[in-house]
Design a protein around this motif. Sequence first.
Motif, PDB file in Angstrom:
ATOM      1  N   UNK A 281     -76.539   9.015   7.804  1.00  0.00           N
ATOM      2  CA  UNK A 281     -75.698   7.812   7.781  1.00  0.00           C
ATOM      3  C   UNK A 281     -76.007   6.922   8.985  1.00  0.00           C
ATOM      4  N   UNK A 282     -76.044   5.633   8.742  1.00  0.00           N
ATOM      5  CA  UNK A 282     -76.342   4.670   9.809  1.00  0.00           C
ATOM      6  C   UNK A 282     -75.136   3.778  10.068  1.00  0.00           C
ATOM      7  N   UNK A 283     -74.730   3.714  11.341  1.00  0.00           N
ATOM      8  CA  UNK A 283     -73.641   2.806  11.726  1.00  0.00           C
ATOM      9  C   UNK A 283     -74.245   1.463  12.110  1.00  0.00           C
ATOM     10  N   UNK A 284     -73.515   0.394  11.831  1.00  0.00           N
ATOM     11  CA  UNK A 284     -74.094  -0.938  12.074  1.00  0.00           C
ATOM     12  C   UNK A 284     -74.462  -1.149  13.552  1.00  0.00           C
ATOM     13  N   UNK A 285     -73.731  -0.503  14.452  1.00  0.00           N
ATOM     14  CA  UNK A 285     -74.066  -0.707  15.878  1.00  0.00           C
ATOM     15  C   UNK A 285     -75.331   0.044  16.318  1.00  0.00           C
ATOM     16  N   UNK A 286     -75.929   0.824  15.411  1.00  0.00           N
ATOM     17  CA  UNK A 286     -77.178   1.527  15.732  1.00  0.00           C
ATOM     18  C   UNK A 286     -78.386   0.892  15.033  1.00  0.00           C
ATOM     19  N   UNK A 287     -78.131  -0.169  14.289  1.00  0.00           N
ATOM     20  CA  UNK A 287     -79.206  -0.754  13.471  1.00  0.00           C
ATOM     21  C   UNK A 287     -80.332  -1.316  14.332  1.00  0.00           C
ATOM     22  N   UNK A 288     -79.948  -1.907  15.458  1.00  0.00           N
ATOM     23  CA  UNK A 288     -80.954  -2.531  16.325  1.00  0.00           C
ATOM     24  C   UNK A 288     -82.019  -1.507  16.735  1.00  0.00           C
ATOM     25  N   UNK A 289     -81.591  -0.319  17.159  1.00  0.00           N
ATOM     26  CA  UNK A 289     -82.551   0.729  17.525  1.00  0.00           C
ATOM     27  C   UNK A 289     -83.243   1.296  16.287  1.00  0.00           C
ATOM     28  N   UNK A 290     -82.486   1.426  15.211  1.00  0.00           N
ATOM     29  CA  UNK A 290     -83.042   2.043  14.000  1.00  0.00           C
ATOM     30  C   UNK A 290     -84.234   1.264  13.452  1.00  0.00           C
ATOM     31  N   UNK A 291     -84.135  -0.056  13.423  1.00  0.00           N
ATOM     32  CA  UNK A 291     -85.242  -0.830  12.840  1.00  0.00           C
ATOM     33  C   UNK A 291     -86.499  -0.784  13.722  1.00  0.00           C
ATOM     34  N   UNK A 292     -86.305  -0.443  14.966  1.00  0.00           N
ATOM     35  CA  UNK A 292     -87.437  -0.327  15.882  1.00  0.00           C
ATOM     36  C   UNK A 292     -88.188   1.001  15.645  1.00  0.00           C
ATOM     37  N   UNK A 293     -87.430   2.055  15.322  1.00  0.00           N
ATOM     38  CA  UNK A 293     -88.026   3.392  15.214  1.00  0.00           C
ATOM     39  C   UNK A 293     -88.496   3.714  13.799  1.00  0.00           C
TER      40      UNK A 293
ATOM     41  N   UNK B 194     -79.234  -4.888   8.806  1.00  0.00           N
ATOM     42  CA  UNK B 194     -80.655  -4.490   8.867  1.00  0.00           C
ATOM     43  C   UNK B 194     -81.530  -5.727   8.668  1.00  0.00           C
ATOM     44  N   UNK B 195     -81.171  -6.551   7.703  1.00  0.00           N
ATOM     45  CA  UNK B 195     -81.955  -7.765   7.442  1.00  0.00           C
ATOM     46  C   UNK B 195     -81.940  -8.695   8.663  1.00  0.00           C
ATOM     47  N   UNK B 196     -80.764  -8.827   9.272  1.00  0.00           N
ATOM     48  CA  UNK B 196     -80.612  -9.701  10.437  1.00  0.00           C
ATOM     49  C   UNK B 196     -81.471  -9.208  11.616  1.00  0.00           C
ATOM     50  N   UNK B 197     -81.436  -7.888  11.854  1.00  0.00           N
ATOM     51  CA  UNK B 197     -82.221  -7.322  12.963  1.00  0.00           C
ATOM     52  C   UNK B 197     -83.717  -7.379  12.669  1.00  0.00           C
ATOM     53  N   UNK B 198     -84.092  -7.238  11.417  1.00  0.00           N
ATOM     54  CA  UNK B 198     -85.505  -7.349  11.036  1.00  0.00           C
ATOM     55  C   UNK B 198     -85.981  -8.785  11.215  1.00  0.00           C
ATOM     56  N   UNK B 199     -85.110  -9.737  10.893  1.00  0.00           N
ATOM     57  CA  UNK B 199     -85.466 -11.152  11.051  1.00  0.00           C
ATOM     58  C   UNK B 199     -85.771 -11.449  12.516  1.00  0.00           C
ATOM     59  N   UNK B 200     -84.962 -10.862  13.416  1.00  0.00           N
ATOM     60  CA  UNK B 200     -85.169 -11.080  14.847  1.00  0.00           C
ATOM     61  C   UNK B 200     -86.531 -10.539  15.298  1.00  0.00           C
TER      62      UNK B 200
ATOM     63  N   UNK C  33     -76.684  -3.912  -5.420  1.00  0.00           N
ATOM     64  CA  UNK C  33     -78.094  -4.316  -5.434  1.00  0.00           C
ATOM     65  C   UNK C  33     -78.247  -5.807  -5.703  1.00  0.00           C
ATOM     66  N   UNK C  34     -77.376  -6.326  -6.529  1.00  0.00           N
ATOM     67  CA  UNK C  34     -77.435  -7.750  -6.839  1.00  0.00           C
ATOM     68  C   UNK C  34     -77.191  -8.565  -5.564  1.00  0.00           C
ATOM     69  N   UNK C  35     -76.219  -8.125  -4.765  1.00  0.00           N
ATOM     70  CA  UNK C  35     -75.926  -8.821  -3.506  1.00  0.00           C
ATOM     71  C   UNK C  35     -77.079  -8.663  -2.506  1.00  0.00           C
ATOM     72  N   UNK C  36     -77.585  -7.422  -2.381  1.00  0.00           N
ATOM     73  CA  UNK C  36     -78.645  -7.151  -1.403  1.00  0.00           C
ATOM     74  C   UNK C  36     -79.913  -7.927  -1.741  1.00  0.00           C
ATOM     75  N   UNK C  37     -80.125  -8.178  -3.022  1.00  0.00           N
ATOM     76  CA  UNK C  37     -81.373  -8.829  -3.431  1.00  0.00           C
ATOM     77  C   UNK C  37     -81.497 -10.250  -2.869  1.00  0.00           C
ATOM     78  N   UNK C  38     -80.393 -10.794  -2.363  1.00  0.00           N
ATOM     79  CA  UNK C  38     -80.442 -12.117  -1.763  1.00  0.00           C
ATOM     80  C   UNK C  38     -80.775 -12.092  -0.276  1.00  0.00           C
ATOM     81  N   UNK C  39     -80.895 -10.919   0.313  1.00  0.00           N
ATOM     82  CA  UNK C  39     -81.161 -10.839   1.760  1.00  0.00           C
ATOM     83  C   UNK C  39     -82.657 -11.054   2.034  1.00  0.00           C
ATOM     84  N   UNK C  40     -82.967 -11.859   3.068  1.00  0.00           N
ATOM     85  CA  UNK C  40     -84.365 -12.267   3.250  1.00  0.00           C
ATOM     86  C   UNK C  40     -85.311 -11.210   3.821  1.00  0.00           C
ATOM     87  N   UNK C  41     -84.841 -10.307   4.690  1.00  0.00           N
ATOM     88  CA  UNK C  41     -85.793  -9.461   5.411  1.00  0.00           C
ATOM     89  C   UNK C  41     -85.769  -7.987   5.041  1.00  0.00           C
ATOM     90  N   UNK C  42     -85.199  -7.671   3.902  1.00  0.00           N
ATOM     91  CA  UNK C  42     -85.321  -6.292   3.416  1.00  0.00           C
ATOM     92  C   UNK C  42     -85.714  -6.292   1.944  1.00  0.00           C
TER      93      UNK C  42
END
Length: 225
Positions: A78-90, A106-112, A143-152
């Motif tokens: 399980x991933x908590x939103x406050x760990x996403x920044x490190x998670x997308x790096x690893x 995840x999409x927001x941190x990937x965009x960065x 999935x319908x909602x996620x499909x609109x996110x740009x970076x995942x």
Amino acid sequence: MISENFKNVLKRIDEAASRAGKRGHDITLVCVTKTATVAQIEEAIDSGAKVMGESYVHDAAAKFKAIGDRVKWHLIGHLQTNKVKDAVRIFDLIHSVDSFKLAEEISRRCAALRVAKEILIEIKTSEEAEKFGILPEHAISLLEKISGLPNIKVAGLMTMAPVVPDPQLARPYFARIKKIAMIISDKRFRNVEMRYLSMGMSQDFEVAIEEGANIVRVGRAIFEG
Ligand SMILES: *Cc1c(COP(=O)(O)O)cnc(C)c1O
């Protein structure tokens, strides 16, 4: 010991794959290292292991620091939103996305980082089975909602079957996830592909492969015994 265990798991994967009309190398073996030391992980790498699976970002960060990107790292817990920044790096692949809020972060941190990452959606196989994951009846709208996110990009589904006394009893749960993947695939959502089914652990990976898994997550059968 680890090298023998690893070879034995590969052989069992080969045999299960051929029963499913596939080749062993069509199946990705994620070596679950949540209880393994860095030395044990090194031993697995020497035996040919290429993908490691960790449950917690914090544990993975320490092991990633020691071992680096010689292997791929997958987040299976399980991933908590406050760990996403490190998670997308690893992590190369996050198996456990089960909410829009998490996907959005995840999409927001990937965009960065100016990257796009593949993720899997964790499906809960039954109300009682486990704490995390989304129930199948809510998967399509998520999935319908996620499909609109740009970076995942959604690349497939993950599940954990309930703990059962006989691996054959896990078969219907795996079959159900495969069916859900086919239904999702037919929807042709943007940024959603059902290329991967991550299902099966030490107790039931052969049954999972027979039912369509092409990623298995194996810990104890490699690092214990
Ligand atoms: C621990 C774990 C595994 C591996 O389980 P083993 O029984 O050690 O093979 C697989 N998937 C998830 C999500 C886990 O937490």
